[in-house]
Design a protein around this motif. Structure first.
Motif, short mmCIF file in Angstrom:
data_model
loop_
_atom_site.label_atom_id
_atom_site.label_comp_id
_atom_site.label_asym_id
_atom_site.label_seq_id
_atom_site.Cartn_x
_atom_site.Cartn_y
_atom_site.Cartn_z
N PRO A 1 0.84 -1.20 0.00
CA PRO A 1 0.00 0.00 0.00
C PRO A 1 0.88 1.26 0.00
CG PRO A 1 -0.06 -1.10 2.13
CD PRO A 1 0.75 -1.97 1.24
N LEU A 2 0.45 2.28 -0.73
CA LEU A 2 1.27 3.49 -0.86
C LEU A 2 0.77 4.55 0.09
CD1 LEU A 2 1.51 3.64 -4.76
CD2 LEU A 2 3.02 2.49 -3.14
N ALA A 3 1.46 4.70 1.24
CA ALA A 3 0.99 5.69 2.21
C ALA A 3 2.09 6.65 2.63
CB ALA A 3 0.44 4.99 3.44
N GLY A 4 3.36 6.31 2.39
CA GLY A 4 4.47 7.13 2.89
C GLY A 4 4.69 8.36 2.02
N LEU A 5 5.81 9.05 2.30
CA LEU A 5 6.18 10.24 1.53
C LEU A 5 6.31 9.88 0.06
CD1 LEU A 5 7.38 13.21 1.68
CD2 LEU A 5 9.60 12.08 1.68
N ARG A 6 5.63 10.64 -0.81
CA ARG A 6 5.66 10.31 -2.24
C ARG A 6 6.48 11.35 -3.00
NH1 ARG A 6 1.00 7.94 -6.12
NH2 ARG A 6 0.29 6.85 -4.27
N ALA A 49 10.02 8.66 -12.77
CA ALA A 49 9.58 8.15 -14.07
C ALA A 49 9.07 6.72 -13.94
CB ALA A 49 10.74 8.22 -15.06
N SER A 50 9.78 5.88 -13.16
CA SER A 50 9.25 4.51 -12.99
C SER A 50 9.04 4.25 -11.50
CB SER A 50 10.19 3.48 -13.62
OG SER A 50 11.50 3.77 -13.26
N PRO A 51 7.90 3.60 -11.17
CA PRO A 51 7.52 3.47 -9.76
C PRO A 51 8.52 2.63 -8.96
CG PRO A 51 5.73 2.78 -11.23
CD PRO A 51 6.93 2.98 -12.08
N ALA A 52 8.76 3.07 -7.74
CA ALA A 52 9.62 2.30 -6.83
C ALA A 52 9.17 2.59 -5.41
CB ALA A 52 11.08 2.69 -7.02
N TYR A 53 9.61 1.74 -4.50
CA TYR A 53 9.17 1.79 -3.11
C TYR A 53 10.38 1.44 -2.27
CZ TYR A 53 6.22 0.29 0.90
OH TYR A 53 5.60 0.13 2.12
N GLU A 109 3.49 4.19 6.85
CA GLU A 109 3.95 5.58 6.78
C GLU A 109 5.48 5.69 6.71
OE1 GLU A 109 2.18 8.30 6.65
OE2 GLU A 109 0.24 7.26 6.78
N ASP A 110 6.19 4.62 7.10
CA ASP A 110 7.66 4.69 7.10
C ASP A 110 8.26 4.49 5.72
OD1 ASP A 110 7.84 5.27 9.74
OD2 ASP A 110 8.21 3.20 10.39
N ALA A 111 7.46 4.06 4.77
CA ALA A 111 8.01 3.77 3.43
C ALA A 111 8.16 5.07 2.64
CB ALA A 111 7.08 2.83 2.69
N LEU A 112 9.05 5.05 1.66
CA LEU A 112 9.18 6.15 0.70
C LEU A 112 8.67 5.63 -0.63
CD1 LEU A 112 12.81 7.28 1.56
CD2 LEU A 112 10.67 8.34 2.30
N VAL A 113 7.91 6.46 -1.32
CA VAL A 113 7.30 6.02 -2.57
C VAL A 113 7.80 6.93 -3.69
CG1 VAL A 113 5.12 5.73 -3.79
CG2 VAL A 113 5.26 5.21 -1.34
#
Ligand SMILES: Nc1ncnc2c1ncn2[C@@H]1O[C@H](COP(=O)(O)OP(=O)(O)OP(=O)(O)O)[C@@H](O)[C@H]1O
Length: 362
Positions: A262-267, A271-275, A356-360
Motif C-alpha cells: 500500500p502506498l501511504a508514505g512520503l511520495r 519516471a518509474s515506480p519504486a518503493y 507511513e515509514d516507506a518512501l514512494v
C-alpha cells in the motif's frame, strides 16, 4: 547562504563517456561538504575539473566571485589532498610542509623566517607538534594524512578538495580521522569538498552531502535529509540502507513480485515506480505470532521471507532474508532498544513495517 563555488552546466567527456553530464551546483562557504556517488559516477573527474587539472568541453566555474575556467591550477587558490598522500619520502615532516611554499610557481616565499612561522602554525593546527624533524617514512598513516593536509593548508587555499582522503587508512584510524578532519576544517574556516564512495563517511562528515549519479548532482541536502528522504530510488540504493521494490501502480498500491504494497508514505515524483523501506524500520516476527494476512493491522505492511544469515556488530544485528522472487531483504536491529531474537536459518518469517515509514517514488 553565501556560495564559494558555482558550477554551471559542466560537461567533460573521455571518448564516448560523459564523465560530467551538464552538472550544476553551488557550494556554500565555510562548510564540510561530502561528495558521494557510486564508482564511475564522476567524483574524481569533478574534483580534477575544479582544481584545473582537466579541461571542460563546456560549462562555467565561478570561484570566490570570479570565473576561473581559464585560470591555471596553481593560481586558483584551491588546495588538493590526494588519497595516497604524495609525500616526499626523503624529506622530514616540516620540510614536506614547507616545500610547496618555497617552490610554488606563483608567489613562492623566500623569507626563511616567514616560511618557518607559517609551517609552525600549521603544524599546531593539524596536531603534528613534536614530529617536525621526523622523516615521513617514520610516522603513522594518520600522521601522514595530516602532513598531506598541512602541506595544502600552509598555502592558505580558499577551498580544499580531498579525494578519498581516508581510503588508505585502516578502519579504526579512518573513524578517528573523520572527527579530526572536521575539527581542522572548523579551525581554518574554509570549505572542504571531500570525495568518498562510503555512505557512512559521507553522512557522518558532511554538513552538506552531494550525491553524484552519472555525471550529475542527484541530490544536495543536509546529511539527515539525504538519509531519511533520498530523492530517488537510485540515491536510496547508493545509501545502502534501504530495501527497494519496483512494480506497477494499481490504485493506492504498488504491485510487486512479492506482494501488494500500500502506498501511504512520503511520495516523490519518478519516471518509474519504486518503493523503499529503510533497514532499521522493519520488525521480524515468527509466522505463528503474526496475524493471518487478512488480519494485518491497517497501518502496517507485511511480506514474508526466508532467513538466510545475520551479522552481529555489538550494537546492532544485520539479518538477511530471501524474498519469494529471490531478492535479498535486509533488516537492521539496534540492540539498545530491542533484545536479540533467535532466528532459525531457512525458516520463514513475517517482515513488518509501518505504511507511513516507506518512501514512494511514483
Ligand atoms: N582518463 C580517463 N580516460 C578515459 N575515461 C576516463 C578517464 N577518467 C575517468 N574516465 C571515465 O569517466 C567516468 C567517471 O570517472 P571518475 O574517475 O570520475 O569516477 P569516480 O566516481 O571517481 O569513480 P571511482 O569511485 O571508481 O574512483 C568513468 O566512466 C571513467 O571510466
Amino acid at each position: 547562504m553565501t556560495s564559494v563555488l558555482e558550477l554551471t552546466g559542466l560537461v567533460k567527456t573521455y571518448g564516448d563517456t560523459r564523465a560530467l553530464d551538464g552538472l550544476s551546483v553551488s557550494l556554500p562557504e565555510n562548510q564540510y561538504i561530502s561528495l558521494l556517488g557510486p564508482s564511475g559516477s564522476g567524483k574524481t573527474t569533478l574534483l580534477r575539473v575544479i582544481a584545473g587539472f582537466e579541461k571542460l568541453e563546456s560549462g562555467a566555474i565561478r570561484f570566490a566571485g570570479s570565473q576561473i575556467n581559464a585560470t591555471p591550477p596553481h593560481r586558483r587558490g584551491i588546495g588538493f589532498v590526494f588519497q595516497n598522500f604524495a609525500l616526499f619520502p626523503h624529506l622530514t615532516v616540516q620540510e614536506n610542509i614547507a616545500f610547496g611554499l618555497a617552490n610554488r610557481e606563483a608567489d613562492a616565499l623566500t623569507d626563511a623566517r616567514e616560511i618557518s612561522d607559517r609551517v609552525r602554525s600549521i603544524i599546531d593546527l593539524v596536531g603534528l607538534s613534536g614530529l617536525e624533524t621526523r622523516a615521513v617514512t617514520q610516522i603513522s598513516g594518520g600522521q601522514k594524512q595530516r602532513v598531506a593536509l598541512a602541506r595544502t593548508l600552509v598555502t592558505e587555499p580558499k577551498m580544499v578538495l580531498l579525494d578519498e582522503p581516508l581510503g588508505a587508512l585502516d578502519a579504526n584510524l579512518r573513524s578517528r580521522m573523520r572527527h579530526e578532519l572536521r575539527e581542522i576544517r572548523e579551525r581554518c574556516g574554509v570549505t572542504f569538498l571531500h570525495v568518498t564512495g562510503s555512505e557512512t563517511e559521507a553522512l557522518a562528515m558532511g554538513d552538506t552531502v552531494l550525491v553524484l549519479d552519472r555525471g550529475r548532482i542527484a541530490q544536495k541536502d543536509k546529511s539527515d535529509a539525504v538519509y531519511s528522504r533520498p530523492i530517488s530510488a537510485d540515491v536510496a540504493r547508493f545509501l545502502n540502507c534501504y530495501n527497494l521494490f519496483s512494480g506497477r501502480i494499481e490504485g493506492d498500491a504498488l504491485i510487486t513480485a512479492v506482494g501488494t504494497l500500500p502506498l501511504a508514505g512520503l511520495r516523490q515524483p519518478a519516471a518509474s515506480p519504486a518503493y523503499a523501506i529503510r533497514h532499521d524500520r522493519i520488525s521480524v516476527c515468527a509466522l505463528s505470532e503474526q496475524a493471518q494476512p487478512d488480519e494485518v493491522r491497517p497501518d502496517e505492511v507485511r511480506i514474508e521471507g526466508r532467513f538466510l544469515a545475520e551479522e552481529y556488530t555489538g550494537s546492532a544485528i544485520y539479518s538477511f532474508f530471501a524474498l519469494d522472487d529471490g531478492a535479498v531483504f535486509e533488516v537492521e536491529t539496534h540492540l539498545s532498544h530491542r533484545s536479540r531474537q533467535t532466528l532459525e536459518p531457512q525458516s520463514r518469517y513475517a517482515l513488518v513495517w509501518k505504511k507511513e515509514d516507506a518512501l514512494v517514488y511514483a
